[in-house]
Write a protein that holds these residues in place. Structure first.
Motif, PDB file in Angstrom:
ATOM      1  N   GLY A   1      -5.847   0.047  -6.440  1.00 56.53           N
ATOM      2  CA  GLY A   1      -7.198   0.574  -6.241  1.00 56.53           C
ATOM      3  C   GLY A   1      -8.018  -0.137  -5.176  1.00 56.53           C
ATOM      4  N   PRO A   2      -8.040  -1.456  -5.186  1.00 55.22           N
ATOM      5  CA  PRO A   2      -8.867  -2.160  -4.201  1.00 55.22           C
ATOM      6  C   PRO A   2      -8.344  -2.091  -2.766  1.00 55.22           C
ATOM      7  CG  PRO A   2      -8.333  -3.594  -6.075  1.00 55.22           C
ATOM      8  CD  PRO A   2      -7.492  -2.364  -6.200  1.00 55.22           C
ATOM      9  N   HIS A   3      -7.124  -1.607  -2.576  1.00 57.86           N
ATOM     10  CA  HIS A   3      -6.466  -1.682  -1.270  1.00 57.86           C
ATOM     11  C   HIS A   3      -6.452  -0.379  -0.477  1.00 57.86           C
ATOM     12  CE1 HIS A   3      -5.125  -5.666  -2.458  1.00 57.86           C
ATOM     13  NE2 HIS A   3      -4.751  -5.131  -3.605  1.00 57.86           N
ATOM     14  N   PHE A   4      -6.832   0.726  -1.096  1.00 61.63           N
ATOM     15  CA  PHE A   4      -6.730   2.016  -0.424  1.00 61.63           C
ATOM     16  C   PHE A   4      -8.038   2.786  -0.544  1.00 61.63           C
ATOM     17  CE2 PHE A   4      -2.392   0.838  -1.565  1.00 61.63           C
ATOM     18  CZ  PHE A   4      -1.768   0.958  -0.328  1.00 61.63           C
ATOM     19  N   PRO A   5      -8.317   3.680   0.405  1.00 65.43           N
ATOM     20  CA  PRO A   5      -9.558   4.453   0.377  1.00 65.43           C
ATOM     21  C   PRO A   5      -9.672   5.274  -0.915  1.00 65.43           C
ATOM     22  CG  PRO A   5      -8.432   4.718   2.496  1.00 65.43           C
ATOM     23  CD  PRO A   5      -7.487   3.993   1.577  1.00 65.43           C
ATOM     24  N   PRO A   6     -10.877   5.319  -1.506  1.00 65.75           N
ATOM     25  CA  PRO A   6     -11.075   6.048  -2.772  1.00 65.75           C
ATOM     26  C   PRO A   6     -10.645   7.518  -2.713  1.00 65.75           C
ATOM     27  CG  PRO A   6     -12.992   4.705  -2.280  1.00 65.75           C
ATOM     28  CD  PRO A   6     -12.085   4.626  -1.078  1.00 65.75           C
ATOM     29  N   ASP A   7     -10.915   8.214  -1.625  1.00 59.62           N
ATOM     30  CA  ASP A   7     -10.524   9.623  -1.535  1.00 59.62           C
ATOM     31  C   ASP A   7      -9.008   9.777  -1.594  1.00 59.62           C
ATOM     32  OD1 ASP A   7     -13.165  10.339  -1.370  1.00 59.62           O
ATOM     33  OD2 ASP A   7     -13.129  10.723   0.789  1.00 59.62           O
ATOM     34  N   ASP A   8      -8.288   8.890  -0.921  1.00 62.99           N
ATOM     35  CA  ASP A   8      -6.828   8.950  -0.950  1.00 62.99           C
ATOM     36  C   ASP A   8      -6.299   8.588  -2.341  1.00 62.99           C
ATOM     37  OD1 ASP A   8      -6.427   9.858   1.612  1.00 62.99           O
ATOM     38  OD2 ASP A   8      -6.270   7.865   2.475  1.00 62.99           O
ATOM     39  N   MET A   9      -6.934   7.629  -2.996  1.00 62.81           N
ATOM     40  CA  MET A   9      -6.533   7.276  -4.358  1.00 62.81           C
ATOM     41  C   MET A   9      -6.704   8.481  -5.289  1.00 62.81           C
ATOM     42  SD  MET A   9      -5.339   4.174  -4.785  1.00 62.81           S
ATOM     43  CE  MET A   9      -5.613   3.834  -6.510  1.00 62.81           C
ATOM     44  N   THR A  10      -7.819   9.168  -5.175  1.00 68.24           N
ATOM     45  CA  THR A  10      -8.078  10.328  -6.030  1.00 68.24           C
ATOM     46  C   THR A  10      -7.020  11.404  -5.828  1.00 68.24           C
ATOM     47  OG1 THR A  10     -10.444   9.869  -6.060  1.00 68.24           O
ATOM     48  CG2 THR A  10      -9.774  12.120  -6.595  1.00 68.24           C
ATOM     49  N   LEU A  11      -6.700  11.709  -4.568  1.00 72.57           N
ATOM     50  CA  LEU A  11      -5.655  12.697  -4.282  1.00 72.57           C
ATOM     51  C   LEU A  11      -4.309  12.271  -4.870  1.00 72.57           C
ATOM     52  CD1 LEU A  11      -6.412  13.612  -0.556  1.00 72.57           C
ATOM     53  CD2 LEU A  11      -6.509  15.169  -2.508  1.00 72.57           C
ATOM     54  N   HIS A  12      -3.959  11.030  -4.654  1.00 77.44           N
ATOM     55  CA  HIS A  12      -2.667  10.525  -5.121  1.00 77.44           C
ATOM     56  C   HIS A  12      -2.591  10.544  -6.645  1.00 77.44           C
ATOM     57  CE1 HIS A  12       1.089   8.314  -4.891  1.00 77.44           C
ATOM     58  NE2 HIS A  12       0.633   7.551  -5.872  1.00 77.44           N
ATOM     59  N   LEU A  13      -3.624  10.073  -7.302  1.00 78.39           N
ATOM     60  CA  LEU A  13      -3.610  10.024  -8.758  1.00 78.39           C
ATOM     61  C   LEU A  13      -3.482  11.412  -9.359  1.00 78.39           C
ATOM     62  CD1 LEU A  13      -6.341   7.300  -9.316  1.00 78.39           C
ATOM     63  CD2 LEU A  13      -3.870   7.032  -9.606  1.00 78.39           C
ATOM     64  N   GLY A  14      -4.162  12.387  -8.766  1.00 75.53           N
ATOM     65  CA  GLY A  14      -4.055  13.764  -9.248  1.00 75.53           C
ATOM     66  C   GLY A  14      -2.653  14.316  -9.086  1.00 75.53           C
ATOM     67  N   ARG A  15      -2.036  14.007  -7.947  1.00 73.03           N
ATOM     68  CA  ARG A  15      -0.686  14.520  -7.672  1.00 73.03           C
ATOM     69  C   ARG A  15       0.365  13.839  -8.545  1.00 73.03           C
ATOM     70  NH1 ARG A  15       3.285  12.905  -4.017  1.00 73.03           N
ATOM     71  NH2 ARG A  15       1.879  11.400  -3.104  1.00 73.03           N
TER      72      ARG A  15
END
Length: 170
Positions: free
Chosen positions: A29-43
């Protein structure tokens, strides 16, 4: 700690997805942009992610539990990384351990189980990809005999990264 190990069942899908999401956020979480984290977690952990993968007969998921709570899991499947490999090779798709259980030996037990499974099936090697900044994970795999043999793309949200690929000959 009183950790037990078992193969995951389809019914474990929601709990595994919740644990995987928590572990991914905790670790990355602390290492990647929040928008990209949200997309990845959903997928990866949404309805079409981990829970759906449990229906694949070629995917094996071994998990560690303590008092009914999932502490860790390892996914083992046929090789899909885009690197040259031997026919019949297997891939560790994920080895996720929640922070509370890191250093407690659960990762080693899960990896030993994956290696034993691969050997019993006659696999010539096991491959995995690992986050390039995951020094602790890279050191763990190296202690188990894995060596880096290349890199492969890893899609996280809208961005692609190049992760090291490691191989263990069996």
């Amino acid at each position: 700690m009183s950790v037990t190990y078992r193969d995951a069942a389809i019914a474990d899908g929601p709990a595994l997805a919740d644990m995987g999401r928590r572990c991914f956020v905790e670790t990355f979480g602390p290492h990647f942009p929040p928008d990209d984290m949200t997309l990845h977690l959903g997928r990866m952990f949404g309805p079409e992610g981990l829970s759906a993968e449990l229906h694949d007969p070629d995917l094996r998921v071994r998990m560690a539990e303590e008092n009914g709570e999932i502490a860790a899991y390892l996914k083992l499947a046929p090789m899909s990384l885009p690197v040259p490999h031997e026919p019949g090779a297997l891939e560790v798709k994920q080895l996720y351990v929640l922070g509370l259980w890191q250093g407690a030996g659960v990762a080693a037990v899960l990896m030993d189980s994956a290696i034993e499974t691969a050997r019993s099936e006659g696999a010539p090697a096991i491959y995995l990809s690992v986050w390039e900044q995951g020094a602790r994970a890279i050191a763990f795999y190296a202690r188990r005999g894995f060596v880096q043999i290349g890199v492969a793309p890893f899609q996280l949200g809208s961005r692609a990264y190049q992760d090291p690929v490691m191989r263990l000959g069996l």
